[in-house]
Design a protein around this motif. Sequence first.
Motif, PDB file in Angstrom:
ATOM      1  N   MET A 187       0.828  -1.213  -0.021  1.00  0.00           N
ATOM      2  CA  MET A 187      -0.031  -0.077   0.047  1.00  0.00           C
ATOM      3  C   MET A 187       0.894   1.328   0.004  1.00  0.00           C
ATOM      4  N   MET A 188       2.119   1.161  -0.167  1.00  0.00           N
ATOM      5  CA  MET A 188       2.794   2.196   0.191  1.00  0.00           C
ATOM      6  C   MET A 188       3.341   2.781  -1.397  1.00  0.00           C
ATOM      7  N   ILE A 189       3.893   4.280  -1.250  1.00  0.00           N
ATOM      8  CA  ILE A 189       3.973   4.833  -2.656  1.00  0.00           C
ATOM      9  C   ILE A 189       5.310   5.392  -2.438  1.00  0.00           C
ATOM     10  N   GLY A 190       6.115   5.379  -3.834  1.00  0.00           N
ATOM     11  CA  GLY A 190       7.463   6.113  -3.569  1.00  0.00           C
ATOM     12  C   GLY A 190       8.476   5.444  -2.689  1.00  0.00           C
ATOM     13  N   HIS A 191       9.183   6.237  -2.304  1.00  0.00           N
ATOM     14  CA  HIS A 191      10.258   5.760  -1.318  1.00  0.00           C
ATOM     15  C   HIS A 191       9.771   4.928  -0.285  1.00  0.00           C
ATOM     16  N   VAL A 192      10.546   3.690  -0.200  1.00  0.00           N
ATOM     17  CA  VAL A 192       9.932   2.764   1.178  1.00  0.00           C
ATOM     18  C   VAL A 192      11.121   3.178   2.205  1.00  0.00           C
ATOM     19  N   PRO A 193      10.812   3.691   3.431  1.00  0.00           N
ATOM     20  CA  PRO A 193      11.957   4.013   4.015  1.00  0.00           C
ATOM     21  C   PRO A 193      12.252   2.724   5.042  1.00  0.00           C
ATOM     22  N   ASP A 194      13.878   3.007   5.261  1.00  0.00           N
ATOM     23  CA  ASP A 194      14.354   1.856   5.958  1.00  0.00           C
ATOM     24  C   ASP A 194      14.415   2.397   7.529  1.00  0.00           C
ATOM     25  N   ILE A 195      13.609   1.647   8.481  1.00  0.00           N
ATOM     26  CA  ILE A 195      13.431   1.938   9.677  1.00  0.00           C
ATOM     27  C   ILE A 195      13.855   0.630  10.661  1.00  0.00           C
ATOM     28  N   ALA A 196      14.752   0.770  11.440  1.00  0.00           N
ATOM     29  CA  ALA A 196      15.054  -0.519  12.154  1.00  0.00           C
ATOM     30  C   ALA A 196      13.876  -0.568  13.361  1.00  0.00           C
ATOM     31  N   GLY A 197      13.180  -1.642  13.203  1.00  0.00           N
ATOM     32  CA  GLY A 197      12.208  -1.839  13.985  1.00  0.00           C
ATOM     33  C   GLY A 197      10.824  -2.060  13.442  1.00  0.00           C
ATOM     34  N   LEU A 198      10.790  -1.784  12.092  1.00  0.00           N
ATOM     35  CA  LEU A 198       9.698  -1.654  11.344  1.00  0.00           C
ATOM     36  C   LEU A 198       9.796  -2.766  10.304  1.00  0.00           C
ATOM     37  N   THR A 199       8.709  -3.572  10.402  1.00  0.00           N
ATOM     38  CA  THR A 199       8.802  -4.863   9.415  1.00  0.00           C
ATOM     39  C   THR A 199       7.671  -4.751   8.261  1.00  0.00           C
ATOM     40  N   TYR A 200       8.031  -4.764   7.152  1.00  0.00           N
ATOM     41  CA  TYR A 200       7.312  -4.854   5.917  1.00  0.00           C
ATOM     42  C   TYR A 200       6.768  -6.179   5.667  1.00  0.00           C
ATOM     43  N   VAL A 201       5.369  -6.180   5.173  1.00  0.00           N
ATOM     44  CA  VAL A 201       4.865  -7.427   4.875  1.00  0.00           C
ATOM     45  C   VAL A 201       3.959  -7.078   3.482  1.00  0.00           C
ATOM     46  N   ASN A 202       3.621  -8.345   2.972  1.00  0.00           N
ATOM     47  CA  ASN A 202       2.837  -7.968   1.608  1.00  0.00           C
ATOM     48  C   ASN A 202       1.196  -8.553   1.970  1.00  0.00           C
ATOM     49  N   ASP A 203       1.116  -8.898   3.168  1.00  0.00           N
ATOM     50  CA  ASP A 203      -0.425  -9.275   3.612  1.00  0.00           C
ATOM     51  C   ASP A 203      -0.212  -8.926   5.174  1.00  0.00           C
ATOM     52  N   LEU A 204      -1.051  -7.727   5.451  1.00  0.00           N
ATOM     53  CA  LEU A 204      -0.841  -7.346   6.822  1.00  0.00           C
ATOM     54  C   LEU A 204      -2.067  -8.013   7.640  1.00  0.00           C
ATOM     55  N   ALA A 205      -3.076  -8.606   7.083  1.00  0.00           N
ATOM     56  CA  ALA A 205      -4.183  -9.241   7.807  1.00  0.00           C
ATOM     57  C   ALA A 205      -3.949 -10.098   8.830  1.00  0.00           C
TER      58      ALA A 205
END
Length: 381
Positions: A187-205
């Motif tokens: 669901m993000m747009i443009g730059h995806v920030p690199d933040i330690a402690g934040l996990t990105y997933v393709n299915d959040l449900a």
Amino acid sequence: MLAVHFGAGNIGRGFIGKLLSQAGYEVCFVDINETVIDELNKRNRYTVEILGEESEQITVDGVRGINSQKNPEAVVDAIAEADLITTAVGPTVLKLISSVIKEGIAKRMVAGKDPVNFIACENMIGGSSLLKDAVAEKMNEAERESLNEYAGFPDAAVDRIVPNQSHEDPLKVAVEPFYEWVVDQTMMIGHVPDIAGLTYVNDLAPYIERKLFTVNTGHAITAYLGYQAGTNTIKEALEDKGIYSDVKKALEETGELLQQKHGFESSKHDAYITKILSRFLNPHLVDEVTRVGRAPIRKLGPNDRLVGPARQLADLNKEPTYLAKGIAAALLFDPQNDEEAATIQNKIKEDGITNAITSFTEIQEGDQLFQIIMKHFEEMK
């Protein structure tokens, strides 16, 4: 890099703001708390205490604040310049901040700025999506058509216990060691920030429901059963063997649902439940049952932490006995100064418990789940 964060409360400073600062962002907090904003601008730093086996003090610097009530134009300017915008204001406040966010996005559109992401870090499902809808409602047709080019609204799941607290220093905040911040990267747009402690997933449900139906469900049931038992804090409530057993069995019920829906491995989910209960028993966290249980109408919503999993289990022909007990305890929750609790009690008094159950939970009188709730309600009453 500039991050604008709405909500300079304990979650904002102790969780999201801390991670953003440590990732190299200048963090601009937006809030109406004059004392907090003034202190942030005076010091440009604050202290976070980690309440583990050994207390740890962490200094968060590179921060400032804007009083949105006194200076909304500055908020608009900050949004127009930001590289990331986050919120931790509570679900009911998201719509209230949508107007100034709309103005900030409109200014980005006029200036031709790069797209930016708005991540609502709220204790709810689909917070960012709700914020997007609220912003879009305030836009004209041309702005709405361009919204997706300039702003992303990725939904998130967040988890960190931050109890009520009072410090001589108005900026100091104490938090538990554990935290989880999961964001839907699709669901993000443009730059995806690199933040330690934040996990990105393709299915959040799966992550949202695992947190909502384990952490929030367990926390709420502990609060409501603890209140009925006359305990003051979550830790005191769980030290009662009967309450501990009831809460654990309720989480085993939600665990069965989560494993069937999302394929969580049984042994790993059991370990997750054990971890959650150990967090509630953290001796360094003093969290009152009245705080955790507050606003019971929202917590009794048909898709929320108590009724949501109970209804889904009932649809699978499972009997959610201990979830129903938690629902009954929530209907009996009546501390002073809790407007939602008072509304529930008035409804029961004026229209009866049968109408109250259906009104707040949407569970119908003929349902088996309704009968189980009624049974527990009468026993506890």
